[in-house]
Design a protein around this motif. Structure first.
Motif, PDB file in Angstrom:
ATOM      1  N   GLN A  51       0.659  -1.275  -0.110  1.00 30.16           N
ATOM      2  CA  GLN A  51       0.049   0.000  -0.164  1.00 30.16           C
ATOM      3  C   GLN A  51       0.830   1.166   0.068  1.00 30.16           C
ATOM      4  OE1 GLN A  51      -2.436  -1.338   3.559  1.00 30.16           O
ATOM      5  NE2 GLN A  51      -4.087  -0.535   2.544  1.00 30.16           N
ATOM      6  N   ALA A  52       1.881   1.204   0.713  1.00 29.91           N
ATOM      7  CA  ALA A  52       2.741   2.494   0.726  1.00 29.91           C
ATOM      8  C   ALA A  52       3.401   2.580  -0.438  1.00 29.91           C
ATOM      9  CB  ALA A  52       3.692   2.354   2.041  1.00 29.91           C
ATOM     10  N   ARG A  53       4.011   1.410  -0.943  1.00 33.06           N
ATOM     11  CA  ARG A  53       4.598   1.727  -2.593  1.00 33.06           C
ATOM     12  C   ARG A  53       3.480   2.344  -3.341  1.00 33.06           C
ATOM     13  NH1 ARG A  53       6.718  -3.678  -4.701  1.00 33.06           N
ATOM     14  NH2 ARG A  53       4.508  -4.161  -4.651  1.00 33.06           N
ATOM     15  N   SER A  54       2.102   1.975  -3.283  1.00 32.08           N
ATOM     16  CA  SER A  54       1.133   2.143  -4.611  1.00 32.08           C
ATOM     17  C   SER A  54       0.958   3.835  -4.080  1.00 32.08           C
ATOM     18  CB  SER A  54       0.172   1.633  -4.467  1.00 32.08           C
ATOM     19  OG  SER A  54      -0.656   1.726  -3.079  1.00 32.08           O
ATOM     20  N   GLU A  55       0.991   4.263  -2.855  1.00 31.68           N
ATOM     21  CA  GLU A  55       0.889   5.605  -2.802  1.00 31.68           C
ATOM     22  C   GLU A  55       2.112   6.659  -2.528  1.00 31.68           C
ATOM     23  OE1 GLU A  55      -1.643   5.904   0.866  1.00 31.68           O
ATOM     24  OE2 GLU A  55      -2.915   4.589   0.324  1.00 31.68           O
ATOM     25  N   ASN A  56       3.165   5.996  -3.161  1.00 33.39           N
ATOM     26  CA  ASN A  56       4.518   6.770  -3.270  1.00 33.39           C
ATOM     27  C   ASN A  56       4.686   7.210  -2.020  1.00 33.39           C
ATOM     28  OD1 ASN A  56       6.764   7.231  -4.686  1.00 33.39           O
ATOM     29  ND2 ASN A  56       5.907   9.239  -5.458  1.00 33.39           N
ATOM     30  N   LEU A  57       4.640   6.519  -0.655  1.00 28.55           N
ATOM     31  CA  LEU A  57       5.058   7.128   0.552  1.00 28.55           C
ATOM     32  C   LEU A  57       6.528   7.150   0.752  1.00 28.55           C
ATOM     33  CD1 LEU A  57       2.186   6.012   2.942  1.00 28.55           C
ATOM     34  CD2 LEU A  57       2.192   8.010   1.676  1.00 28.55           C
TER      35      LEU A  57
END
Length: 693
Positions: free
Chosen positions: A337-343
């Motif tokens: 999820q963090a990767r998909s949201e570019n966090l």
């Protein structure tokens, strides 16, 4: 109404039996609350205000039948959908209790195998519930610490065909990974359909309780580094032996009241090296259980890729970030999820450029750019050069102490003893061996040794008020040339004293001849123990390291109990050990009359062999080894090294010649790498006698 309130209301008489369980089922069905939390509430309530056994069991079964299959909001290990195997049981609802009809689930107050009384729930994990238990056998033996911890396999795992194998593998892995920062489980067993692990009980708290404490906003760097060092060294050790944890998280890090850091629960660890050499792979792969904690799992774990040490690096970086800041680097979102949201994680205060670069790289969502190893992470964070042992007060300072469970290594400052004290004669040829001990020049309380009087000095008509000065280097050179000996010399008030071990045949004559040509040495006081001929090769192999140990300010030592070392048939062999002034690996070997060597530490009885500086321990106090035929004089040797002698545990016994050759080669390598003062040895000869008819 909460579960605790429901129980109190029921106990007050305001709810009937049927209404009580109807309300419990309603709460479970509508709220789908966390099962682990409910189990903790139930067993804590049972500790203080117990329900009747039958009611407690029924509540437990209702909770387990409503197991929450959704991803938990906490750090509970989640079983990934599509990976776990299920088995249908006639008459059992899906996800329900797989016990046979009429058989109750055991809990607080029950006894497993007539020996372990479950007294208190310590916590619930992904695979099982952990209890504090009273070991009745230890109680009978007047053990000062009769409590152990028991991990009982959860119902949902008992319904899987691989669950028993999983627990057995967890026990074996914990024994294989014997490190001061990794807990050790003793054994696993079953009581009917219920299977469990036995572990040693400690007081302390999981790191998760520290991180989740109200108001926790992170630790200063210097306070956090000892914890990071303990976590990292545990993982690095496991990686060196081909294991990746796969479920590293704060709940699997334990802080003892003594200030030690322990990594727990290698229950789903998977081998990432030498898979073709691992016989377990073709039978059982923990990946089939699909254990994963979303907030700490790397993206590759969600993608079901082969395990890699960099998966643990990602989890370690997440935990380190939380320890420093009090926040998860990606707001507790999963890596995918963090990767998909570019966090991107924010830089914690107090880190220099190198430390931040290392931590940020370890949080990479791509293995290829992630910090390549735990060791590189520790070096980049400058952990090893700045971390110092965490003081005992540290845990108390960062939160109230909670009882928890770990399997204690030597570094936990506990005497070595097998849980429950069972003896396994098939693994211990000592049941057919022997004991008396002597240790020349030992510490106070050591066994007495034969004091050999020197030959009368030659008449000397010269009048002199002082004896001639003795050249100690000349004496040591002369002693080194005597075969079958381990001898040390000292000069006090111009008087020479020689201590050690010497061939019981012509040894004394050779010693006197060697000293005869050295001025002032003819009147030396000799305090030596004669060595049986069959032990000469053992003495010769370890004599150099015995001598260097004698020169150390803090010596390694080995002694028998009782101090007079007079042992008779059926007596237990109990040994006291001390270690030198450095972190060390400890090896205790028994050289038998038949030409073999039996390994006492590490072994199936005592797998953990790491010790801190100046440490004392006792082995055999629970009757692990007893004196038996044939009777005679044999030898027990303590060897202390700065690194492991071998990658794996040796067989229970093996021919001494082959073992001495292997050990000798390794000790020479250690001496060249670490220095002679980092290898130590001590001996004791033991002699046994037949018992009275």
């Amino acid at each position: 109404m909460s579960l605790a309130q429901l129980i109190q209301t029921f106990q007050s008489g305001a709810l009937s039996h049927d209404a009580f369980f109807s309300e419990i089922d309603r709460v479970l069905a509508t709220d789908r609350v966390n099962v682990a939390r409910l189990r903790e509430v139930l067993d804590r309530t049972q500790t203080t205000h117990p329900l009747p056994d039958a009611v407690y069991t029924e509540v437990l079964q209702h909770i387990e039948r409503f197991h929450d299959s959704a991803a938990p909001a906490s750090d509970e290990t989640r079983i990934q959908e599509g990976t776990a195997q299920t088995v249908a049981h006639p008459g059992v609802p899906p996800g329900g209790d797989a016990l046979a009809d009429g058989e109750r689930v055991k809990g607080i107050g029950d006894t497993l195998n007539g020996r372990f009384v479950l007294e208190e729930c310590l916590g619930v994990g992904g695979m099982g519930t952990v209890y504090k238990a009273l070991d009745l056998r230890k109680l009978e033996a007047s053990d000062r610490k009769p409590h152990i911890a028991i991990k009982v396999l959860n119902v949902q795992f008992r319904g899987k065909p691989t669950s028993l194998i999983a627990l057995q593998r967890e026990a074996r892995k914990a024994q294989t990974l014997a490190h001061r920062n990794i807990v050790t489980v003793y054994d696993f067993d079953r009581d009917g359909p219920l299977v469990y692990l036995t572990m040693e009980y400690l007081s302390g708290k999981p790191l998760s309780k520290v991180l989740r404490a109200p108001g926790f906003a992170g630790l200063p760097l210097d306070a956090a580094l000892p914890i990071v060092a303990g976590m990292g060294q545990a993982l690095a050790y496991a990686h060196e032996r081909g294991f990746v944890h796969c479920d590293f998280k704060p709940a699997n890090v334990f802080l003892t009241d003594g200030g030690e850091v322990k990594v727990i629960d290698f229950g789903i660890a998977r081998v990432f090296q030498r898979r073709d050499e691992d016989p377990d792979v073709t039978v059982f792969d923990p990946a089939t259980l699909g254990g994963i904690t979303p907030a700490y799992a790397s993206p590759e774990m969600f993608e079901h890729r082969e395990p890699d040490p960099r998966d643990d690096v990602y989890a370690l970086a997440c935990v380190t970030y939380e320890l420093l800041t009090g926040r998860h680097p990606f707001n507790r979102l999963s890596a995918t999820q963090a990767r998909s949201e570019n966090l991107r994680a924010e830089r914690p205060p107090g880190l220099d450029r190198t430390q931040w670069r290392t931590l940020n790289a370890a949080l990479s969502f791509d293995r290829a750019t992630r910090t390549p190893s735990v060791q590189a992470f520790l070096e980049g964070m400058r952990v090893l050069e700045r971390a110092s042992p965490m003081p005992s007060a540290r845990v108390a300072a960062i939160g109230a102490c909670a009882a928890a469970v770990v399997a204690v290594a030597w570094y936990g400052y506990q005497a070595l003893s097998r849980p429950g004290g069972e003896r396994h004669p098939e693994a211990s040829p000592l049941a057919q061996s022997s004991a008396t001990a002597g240790n020349p020049g030992g510490a106070a309380g050591s066994a007495p040794v034969a004091s050999v009087q020197p030959a009368p000095a030659a008449p000397n008509n010269a009048v002199s008020s002082t004896p001639p000065a003795v050249s100690l280097p000349s004496v040591l050179t002369a002693l080194a040339g005597i075969p079958c000996s381990a001898l040390d010399a000292s000069v006090r008030d111009r008087a020479l004293q020689v201590r050690g071990y010497l061939d019981g045949g012509a040894g004394i004559a050779k010693l006197r001849a060697a000293l005869g040509g050295i001025p002032g040495a003819q009147t030396a006081s000799l305090d030596v123990q004669p060595v049986e001929s069959q032990n000469c090769e053992v003495v010769n192999a370890f004599a150099p390291y015995w001598k260097s140990n004698r020169a150390a300010a803090h010596r390694a030592s080995i002694r028998t109990k009782p101090p007079d070392a007079t042992l008779t048939e059926d007596n237990p062999l109990v040994i006291d050990i001390t270690t030198p002034a450095f972190n060390s690996y400890v090896y205790v070997d028994y050289y038998v009359l038949n030409g073999s060597v039996v390994h006492l530490v590490p072994s199936s009885h005592e797998r953990d062999n790491q010790a801190p500086p100046d440490y004392a321990a006792t082995i055999g106090s629970m009757g692990d080894w007893v004196i038996g035929r044939p009777f005679g004089t044999e030898m027990v040797v303590l060897v202390v090294t700065p690194a492991p002698l071998f990658d794996t545990v040796r067989p229970p016994s093996e021919p001494r010649a082959a073992y001495l050759a292997a050990v000798g080669q390794r000790l020479k390598q250690f001496e060249a790498t670490y220095g002679a003062d980092r290898v130590a040895a001590d001996f004791m000869q033991i002699t046994t006698h037949a018992g009275h008819p």
